[in-house]
Design an enzyme around this catalytic site. Structure first.
Site, PDB file in Angstrom:
ATOM      1  N   ILE A 164       0.839  -1.202   0.000  1.00 44.99           N
ATOM      2  CA  ILE A 164       0.000   0.000   0.000  1.00 44.99           C
ATOM      3  C   ILE A 164       0.876   1.255   0.000  1.00 44.99           C
ATOM      4  CG2 ILE A 164      -1.785   1.274   1.267  1.00 44.99           C
ATOM      5  CD1 ILE A 164      -2.677  -1.609   2.282  1.00 44.99           C
ATOM      6  N   SER A 167      12.234  -5.319   5.317  1.00 48.76           N
ATOM      7  CA  SER A 167      12.044  -6.712   5.730  1.00 48.76           C
ATOM      8  C   SER A 167      10.986  -7.351   4.841  1.00 48.76           C
ATOM      9  CB  SER A 167      11.652  -6.805   7.210  1.00 48.76           C
ATOM     10  OG  SER A 167      10.496  -6.039   7.471  1.00 48.76           O
ATOM     11  N   SER A 176      -7.180  -1.030  10.352  1.00 54.96           N
ATOM     12  CA  SER A 176      -7.695  -2.190   9.617  1.00 54.96           C
ATOM     13  C   SER A 176      -9.097  -2.537  10.072  1.00 54.96           C
ATOM     14  CB  SER A 176      -6.771  -3.377   9.885  1.00 54.96           C
ATOM     15  OG  SER A 176      -7.363  -4.573   9.430  1.00 54.96           O
ATOM     16  N   TYR A 194      -3.080  -9.339  15.881  1.00 50.88           N
ATOM     17  CA  TYR A 194      -2.892  -8.300  14.851  1.00 50.88           C
ATOM     18  C   TYR A 194      -3.956  -7.212  14.982  1.00 50.88           C
ATOM     19  CZ  TYR A 194      -3.415  -5.904  10.444  1.00 50.88           C
ATOM     20  OH  TYR A 194      -3.569  -4.920   9.503  1.00 50.88           O
ATOM     21  N   LYS A 226      -3.806  -3.031  16.020  1.00 47.36           N
ATOM     22  CA  LYS A 226      -4.353  -1.926  15.226  1.00 47.36           C
ATOM     23  C   LYS A 226      -5.308  -1.073  16.061  1.00 47.36           C
ATOM     24  CE  LYS A 226      -1.939  -2.307  11.722  1.00 47.36           C
ATOM     25  NZ  LYS A 226      -1.131  -1.190  11.183  1.00 47.36           N
ATOM     26  N   TYR A 267      -8.709  -0.004   6.776  1.00 42.86           N
ATOM     27  CA  TYR A 267      -8.775  -0.626   5.451  1.00 42.86           C
ATOM     28  C   TYR A 267      -9.610  -1.885   5.525  1.00 42.86           C
ATOM     29  CZ  TYR A 267      -4.076   1.668   5.054  1.00 42.86           C
ATOM     30  OH  TYR A 267      -2.994   2.513   5.071  1.00 42.86           O
ATOM     31  N   ASN A 309     -10.515  -4.827   2.455  1.00 43.47           N
ATOM     32  CA  ASN A 309      -9.615  -5.782   1.782  1.00 43.47           C
ATOM     33  C   ASN A 309      -8.961  -5.138   0.548  1.00 43.47           C
ATOM     34  OD1 ASN A 309     -11.524  -7.458   3.410  1.00 43.47           O
ATOM     35  ND2 ASN A 309     -10.353  -9.140   2.544  1.00 43.47           N
ATOM     36  N   ARG A 352     -16.708 -10.181   1.180  1.00 39.26           N
ATOM     37  CA  ARG A 352     -15.734  -9.209   1.681  1.00 39.26           C
ATOM     38  C   ARG A 352     -15.848  -7.909   0.897  1.00 39.26           C
ATOM     39  NH1 ARG A 352     -15.617 -12.451   4.935  1.00 39.26           N
ATOM     40  NH2 ARG A 352     -13.912 -13.552   5.940  1.00 39.26           N
ATOM     41  N   ASP A 406     -12.625 -17.135   9.979  1.00 39.53           N
ATOM     42  CA  ASP A 406     -13.276 -16.310   8.954  1.00 39.53           C
ATOM     43  C   ASP A 406     -14.693 -15.923   9.375  1.00 39.53           C
ATOM     44  OD1 ASP A 406     -11.441 -15.838   6.948  1.00 39.53           O
ATOM     45  OD2 ASP A 406     -11.966 -17.627   5.777  1.00 39.53           O
TER      46      ASP A 406
HETATM   47  C1  WQD Z   1     -10.755 -13.119   1.605  1.00 45.06           C
HETATM   48  C2  WQD Z   1     -11.809 -14.176   1.363  1.00 45.06           C
HETATM   49  C3  WQD Z   1     -11.442 -16.221   2.589  1.00 45.06           C
HETATM   50  C4  WQD Z   1      -7.772 -17.394   0.546  1.00 45.06           C
HETATM   51  C5  WQD Z   1      -7.401 -10.402   5.897  1.00 45.06           C
HETATM   52  C6  WQD Z   1      -7.224  -9.795   7.255  1.00 45.06           C
HETATM   53  C7  WQD Z   1      -7.618  -8.353   7.223  1.00 45.06           C
HETATM   54  C8  WQD Z   1      -6.854  -7.598   6.143  1.00 45.06           C
HETATM   55  C9  WQD Z   1      -7.004  -8.275   4.833  1.00 45.06           C
HETATM   56  C10 WQD Z   1      -4.832  -6.625   7.052  1.00 45.06           C
HETATM   57  C11 WQD Z   1     -12.216 -14.897   2.641  1.00 45.06           C
HETATM   58  C12 WQD Z   1     -11.351 -16.460   1.090  1.00 45.06           C
HETATM   59  C13 WQD Z   1      -8.916 -16.705   0.905  1.00 45.06           C
HETATM   60  C14 WQD Z   1      -7.911 -18.687  -0.039  1.00 45.06           C
HETATM   61  C15 WQD Z   1     -10.319 -18.458   0.114  1.00 45.06           C
HETATM   62  N1  WQD Z   1      -5.452  -7.545   6.421  1.00 45.06           N
HETATM   63  N2  WQD Z   1     -10.152 -17.220   0.705  1.00 45.06           N
HETATM   64  N3  WQD Z   1      -9.183 -19.166  -0.238  1.00 45.06           N
HETATM   65  O1  WQD Z   1      -9.285 -12.838   5.718  1.00 45.06           O
HETATM   66  O2  WQD Z   1     -10.889 -11.196   4.655  1.00 45.06           O
HETATM   67  O3  WQD Z   1      -8.793 -10.386   5.583  1.00 45.06           O
HETATM   68  O4  WQD Z   1      -6.674  -9.662   4.949  1.00 45.06           O
HETATM   69  O5  WQD Z   1      -5.247  -5.631   7.567  1.00 45.06           O
HETATM   70  O6  WQD Z   1      -7.381  -7.816   8.453  1.00 45.06           O
HETATM   71  O7  WQD Z   1      -8.011 -10.499   8.179  1.00 45.06           O
HETATM   72  O8  WQD Z   1      -8.719 -11.671   3.520  1.00 45.06           O
HETATM   73  O9  WQD Z   1      -7.819 -12.310   1.344  1.00 45.06           O
HETATM   74  O10 WQD Z   1      -7.405 -13.839   3.314  1.00 45.06           O
HETATM   75  O11 WQD Z   1      -9.702 -13.685   2.369  1.00 45.06           O
HETATM   76  O12 WQD Z   1     -11.430 -18.954  -0.087  1.00 45.06           O
HETATM   77  O13 WQD Z   1      -6.941 -19.391  -0.362  1.00 45.06           O
HETATM   78  O14 WQD Z   1     -11.241 -15.189   0.508  1.00 45.06           O
HETATM   79  O15 WQD Z   1     -12.120 -17.261   3.217  1.00 45.06           O
HETATM   80  O16 WQD Z   1     -13.582 -15.150   2.529  1.00 45.06           O
HETATM   81  P1  WQD Z   1      -9.512 -11.624   4.934  1.00 45.06           P
HETATM   82  P2  WQD Z   1      -8.300 -12.899   2.617  1.00 45.06           P
END
Ligand code: WQD
Length: 330
Positions: free
Chosen positions: A12, A34, A122, A146, A150, A173, A175, A226, A288
Site C-alpha cells: 500500500i 524486511s 484495519s 494483529y 491496530k 482498510y 480488503n 468481503r 473467517d
Molecule cells: C478473503 C476471502 C477467505 C484465501 C485479511 C485480514 C484483514 C486484512 C485483509 C490486514 C475470505 C477467502 C482466501 C484462499 C479463500 N489484512 N479465501 N481461499 O481474511 O478477509 O482479511 O486480509 O489488515 O485484516 O483479516 O482476507 O484475502 O485472506 O480472504 O477462499 O486461499 O477469501 O475465506 O472469505 P480476509 P483474505
C-alpha cells in the site's frame, strides 16, 4: 507538504508514495525492507518522474526517526506486521513491532514537533460484528493479536490528540487488492495467503490450486463476502486524509460498501482471462467471518472520498501486474 511515510516500500505504501510524488509532495520513506521492496520504490519514482528520500531503518530506531522527521509536516504510518495467522502464532512479535515501534514513532514526533499523522488501521479492529455494513461506531472486538495492535494503535492516537492536540486520522482498510494501472507496481504474489495473491499463484502453478474456504455460509452463493477495495482508491484516500488538519482523532472505514463473494472474484478472473482458476471447494477456514462490509459514508462526508474502481478493474489490474511480473520484483 513534506511527508514521512514509514513502511513506504510496502504494497500500500508504494502506491501512496507514488500518488504523493505525483501530487507534488516531498516524501521521505523509512522502511527496513524486511517485507518492503526497494525495486517497488524505484518504480514508483520512475512512474512519477520524481524522487523521494529513502532511509533504510527499523522504526524502532528513534534517533533515525528524529533525523528523518526534520522539516516534516505530516506522517503516514504504514510500517507494521500484517499477517493475521502469524499473529496468532507469535503475538509478542506483533506487540513489539506494531505497538513498540509505533510508540517510538510517536515519541520521535513529539521530539520533532510533528503533530499530524495518518495511520494504517484495519477492519480487523472490528472482529465479528452482527450489524452490516459496519459503522465506525461499532465496538472494537478484534479476534487476533494483529487486530488488537491496530485497535490499540488507534487508542494511542486518541490520547495524543487529547493530550497534545494532534491531528490524527486512522484509516480502517477493508480488503485492499489490485495494482497500479501501469502494471509496474503491485503486491508480490509470494507475499501471502490472501485471496488475490492465491488466485494468481494458482494460475502460475496449478499444483498450488486454491481452496475455496467454505461453500456453506449463509450468503447468496454460500461463499464469504468481503469488501474489496482497489489499492489505487485506497491510496487516494490517504491524500484526502492528509487534508484533515483539525486537532482530534477520527477513525474512518475505507471500503466500497459493495461486498463480493469468493465465487464472484473467481468468476471475475475467469471472465478476464478466459481460463478457469485452478481451485477446489474446501472447508471453512478457522476465524473467517461469513461477511464483512464497510459503511463508507463517514469518510465520504468528511473528505468527499469515494472508491470508483469496480471489481473488473481490481481483477484486470491484478492480472496485468502479475503477467508483467511473474517473479514479483525479482
Ligand atoms: C478473503 C476471502 C477467505 C484465501 C485479511 C485480514 C484483514 C486484512 C485483509 C490486514 C475470505 C477467502 C482466501 C484462499 C479463500 N489484512 N479465501 N481461499 O481474511 O478477509 O482479511 O486480509 O489488515 O485484516 O483479516 O482476507 O484475502 O485472506 O480472504 O477462499 O486461499 O477469501 O475465506 O472469505 P480476509 P483474505
Amino acid at each position: 507538504m513534506r511527508i514521512l511515510a514509514t513502511g513506504g516500500a510496502g504494497y500500500i505504501g508504494t502506491h501512496v508514495v507514488l500518488d504523493l510524488l505525483e501530487a507534488g509532495h516531498d516524501v521521505v520513506v523509512v522502511d527496513d525492507f524486511s517485507t518492503g521492496e526497494r525495486q517497488a520504490l524505484a518504480r514508483a519514482q520512475e512512474i512519477a518522474g520524481q524522487t523521494c528520500e529513502i532511509v533504510a531503518s527499523d522504526i524502532a530506531d528513534g534517533a533515525v526517526l528524529r533525523e528523518a522527521l526534520q522539516g516534516v509536516d505530516a506522517v503516514i504510518h504504514f510500517a507494521a506486521y500484517k499477517r493475521v495467522g502469524e499473529s496468532m502464532e507469535r503475538p509478542e512479535h506483533y506487540f513489539r513491532n506494531n505497538l513498540g515501534g509505533m510508540a517510538t514513532l510517536l515519541s520521535a514526533m513529539v521530539d520533532s514537533g510533528v503533530d499530524r499523522i495518518v495511520y494504517s488501521s484495519s477492519a480487523a479492529v472490528y472482529g465479528t460484528q452482527e450489524v452490516l455494513p459496519i459503522p465506525e461506531a461499532a465496538a472494537g472486538r478484534p479476534d487476533s493479536p494483529y487486530g488488537l495492535t491496530k485497535l490499540q494503535g488507534e487508542q494511542m492516537l486518541e490520547w495524543m490528540a487529547d493530550r497534545r492536540g494532534w491531528s490524527a486520522t486512522s484509516l480502517r482498510y477493508f480488503n485492499p487488492v489490485g495494482a497500479h494501472a501501469s502494471g509496474h507496481i503491485g503486491e508480490p504474489v509470494a507475499n501471502g495467503a490472501n485471496l488475490f495473491p492465491r488466485v494468481l499463484d494458482a494460475y502460475a502453478d496449478a499444483r498450488k490450486a486454491l481452496t475455496v474456504f467454505g461453500t456453506d455460509y449463509d450468503t447468496p452463493d454460500g461463499t464469504c463476502l468481503r469488501d474489496y477495495i482497489h489499492v489505487c482508491d485506497l491510496s487516494q484516500g490517504h491524500l484526502k486524509a492528509l487534508e484533515l488538519t483539525e486537532p482530534g482523532h477520527r477513525a474512518f472505514n475505507v471500503g466500497t460498501g459493495r461486498p463480493h463473494s469468493v465465487r464472484e472474484i473467481l468468476d471475475g478472473f475467469e471472465r478476464h482471462t478466459g481460463r478457469r482458476v485452478p481451485h477446489t471447494d474446501g472447508p471453512r477456514r478457522a476465524g473467517d467471518v461469513p461477511a464483512a462490509a464497510a459503511d463508507p459514508s463517514r469518510f465520504h462526508q468528511a473528505t468527499g472520498f469515494e472508491a470508483t474502481r469496480d471489481l473488473d478493474e481490481m481483477v484486470t489490474s491484478a492480472w496485468r501486474w502479475f503477467t508483467q511480473n511473474t517473479n514479483g520484483y525479482r
